[in-house]
Structures are given as C-alpha cells and as structure tokens.
Design a protein around this motif. Structure first.
Motif, PDB file in Angstrom:
ATOM      1  N   TYR A  77      41.731  43.898  31.485  1.00  0.00           N
ATOM      2  CA  TYR A  77      41.193  42.573  31.778  1.00  0.00           C
ATOM      3  C   TYR A  77      41.544  41.656  30.614  1.00  0.00           C
ATOM      4  N   SER A 126      33.277  38.105  40.568  1.00  0.00           N
ATOM      5  CA  SER A 126      34.013  39.184  39.905  1.00  0.00           C
ATOM      6  C   SER A 126      33.643  39.276  38.423  1.00  0.00           C
ATOM      7  N   LYS A 180      34.445  33.565  44.280  1.00  0.00           N
ATOM      8  CA  LYS A 180      34.911  34.952  44.182  1.00  0.00           C
ATOM      9  C   LYS A 180      35.220  35.314  42.738  1.00  0.00           C
ATOM     10  N   GLN A 181      35.835  34.382  42.029  1.00  0.00           N
ATOM     11  CA  GLN A 181      36.151  34.616  40.622  1.00  0.00           C
ATOM     12  C   GLN A 181      34.875  34.802  39.797  1.00  0.00           C
ATOM     13  N   SER A 233      30.219  40.740  38.099  1.00  0.00           N
ATOM     14  CA  SER A 233      30.245  42.194  38.271  1.00  0.00           C
ATOM     15  C   SER A 233      30.719  42.884  36.997  1.00  0.00           C
TER      16      SER A 233
END
Length: 346
Positions: free
Chosen positions: A125, A76, A72-73, A79
């Motif tokens: 971020y 992400s 998932k990391q 993306s």
C-alpha cells in the motif's frame, strides 16, 4: 434587416439564453451546497464533514463528482485503518487508548507504506504524498480537493488534513483542524501527552515553536483564536464555507459579491475571528465599492472598509508571502530534529 443579419441575431440570442441557463444551473449547485453547510451549522445532527467537503467540490465540478468512487476509496481506507487497529498492539496504556489507536491508524495509512495480504499475495500500500504543484490552487481549484487527493494520492496542506479528519470521523472519533499562516494541520489531545500537533504534509508531530518560527504568528493571533486553535465542528464547516465562496469566485470571477458575502458572513458568525473569512468579506466589499456610482455611498463604504481591515490587523493577522510559506514548510524536513515532538511514540 436582411435575412442573414436576422439569423445571426437569432443565433446570438439563443446562445445568450443557453449560456444563461448553464450559469443558472451551475449557481444552483452552489446554493444547494450552501444550504447543506448551513443546515449543519443550524442542526448538529446534520453534521458530516465528508458530505460538506464533497458538496463544495461537486458544486465547482458542475455536479460531475464521482461520489461512488470516492466513497469506495474512503471505505477501503477505513477498512485498512481497522485492520491496523486489530493486528498491532499500540504501546499506549491510558484509558483513551481506543481513541489514540484510531488516530494512530489514520496517521499510518496517510504516511506509511503498508504490506497488505490479499488471497495470500502481499501487496504494498502506497501512502499519500505532498504535491508541490500549484499548492495554492491558483491554476485550478481542483488541486486543493480531497477528490483529487484520493485519485492521485498527492495532496497539500488543504486536502491532506481534510482527508485525515474525514477518516477519523469514519472511525467514529474526532480530529480538530487548526490554522497557521496559509496552512491547516491537526490538533489532538490525549491523556498522556495533552495537546499535540499532527502535520500531514511532512508526516511528523511538530512542536508549537515550529509554527511560531514562521515569523508571521503574532501573539494576538494566538490569543484571539486566529491561529493554533483546535477548531470545533462548526468552525471547521466555516472553513468549508470559505472554500465554497472561493470556488464560486473562481467559477464566476465577475459576480456581484452577493453569494460570496453570504458565505463569508455565515462563516464569521460561527467563527468570528476566522481571518480568511474576514479578509474575503473585506476584499468583496472593496470590489463593490469600486463599482459604486454614488460618490457619497462610496465614501461611506471606504470608511467601513478601513474599519474591517483595522480589525483584521488588531486580532493579530499578518500576511505571509507564498514563497516564504513554502520555505517555512520545508523546514519541517530540513530541521526535523529541531521541531519534532520527541515525546510522541507512534
């Protein structure tokens, strides 16, 4: 024998059996990881640097690696890379622009603070940083892991370039790992700039003179591909094989060397002048020699060992003390103007 002594003996035997079963289960994970890595060397269609790295970390962690979280990391981050590619115009106009744009986006995600708009709310971020705690993984091998990097956003010259390569491959492009004394970095080749270095620990693009400035890069080491070579995928898997062997040594310090040598030999087969693998093989042979009871066999092992160390020296390898490595690493920041490749605009 009294009933108490019998029960104590039975308990001790049961504990021994339980420990043996636990070790057998742990060793099985290492064997499974080796099988996966070897399959990537035998059949390039099986290649996945991400799977290779996580299989090695999972073996050390007794199959407790949270791959769902890690994927998932990475998804992400992937993306975010794609968002950067789509939202900004890279001032690069050669026909390999698409590829260079991907490299630039990964570099930005690794090193830049980026504003992210989620439902009309701007978030910051935070990029990845360098962790000077236990740089060589002496306290725990986990400090070298990509999984630790993804969890803490702090890494080192092992996990940072590994993650960079993983993210590039997730974007459908390649990234070449390269070696310097005690160090891993990235080499890219673009139409405009030719080969250039990407340094993840400090976030700049150093010229080759910085690597030479370490004082531990012999010309023979460059000529023989020990250092500064852009590694192909098989050679990169060879690096991961040695990670697996080092993890095994850390997990089972009193092992007989069989598994470690299997990893080292396979790594050397695919990257013949990989100094770390050659040293690991020699050090493992040295341990076996010290345990050898047959004097004649021990003498022959010593002669063979001398040949191994002589070859390592002949190909140009020189040992770099850890404190000198850290000082050399810091020069990229303290002497940035001296070593930065100013022709690269990213």
């Amino acid at each position: 024998m009294t009933k108490y002594k019998f029960l104590l003996l039975l308990f001790s035997f049961s504990k021994f059996c339980a420990n043996a079963q636990i070790r057998e289960s742990q060793e099985k994970k290492f064997e499974q990881s080796y099988t996966l890595l070897n399959s990537m060397l035998v059949n390039e269609n099986n290649y996945s640097f991400k799977k290779a790295v996580f299989s090695v970390e999972n073996a050390f962690l007794d199959n407790q690696l949270d791959t769902i979280f890690l994927n998932k990391q990475i998804k992400s981050l992937n993306s975010l890379c794609n968002s950067i590619i789509n939202e900004r115009e890279l001032k690069y106009y050669e026909k390999d622009k698409t590829t260079v744009n991907k490299w630039a986006s990964v570099f930005q995600v690794m090193h830049d603070t980026i504003p992210v708009n989620i439902n009309d709310t701007i978030y910051r971020y935070i990029p990845f940083g360098y962790d000077f705690n236990d740089v060589f993984g002496h306290k725990t091998r986990e400090n070298l892991f990509v999984s630790k990097l993804l969890q803490t956003h702090k890494g080192n010259c092992h996990s940072l370039p590994y993650l960079y390569k993983i993210l590039c491959e997730e974007l459908g492009t390649k990234a070449n790992l390269a070696l310097a004394p005690n160090h891993i970095y990235i080499k890219h080749r673009s139409i405009k700039d030719g080969w250039y270095n990407t340094e993840l620990t400090s976030g700049i693009f150093p010229i080759d003179a910085w690597i030479m400035a370490s004082g531990f890069v012999h010309i023979d080491a460059i000529r023989n591909g020990v250092y500064m070579k852009a590694l192909n995928n098989k050679e990169s898997i060879a690096l991961v094989l040695i990670d697996l062997a080092d993890n095994y040594n850390a997990k089972f310090p009193n092992n007989d060397g069989t598994f470690v040598l299997k990893c080292a030999e396979t790594a050397i087969l695919n990257y013949p002048n990989f100094a770390t693998a050659l040293i690991l093989r020699a050090e493992t042979h040295k341990k076996q020699m010290k345990k050898e009871q047959n004097q004649e066999k021990a003498k022959q092992m010593l002669l063979d060992l001398e040949k191994e160390y002589t070859y390592i020296h002949e190909i140009g390898y020189r040992n770099m003390p850890e404190d000198m490595y850290l000082n050399w690493l810091i020069t990229l920041k303290t002497e940035r103007n001296k070593y930065e490749n100013t022709t690269l605009k990213k």
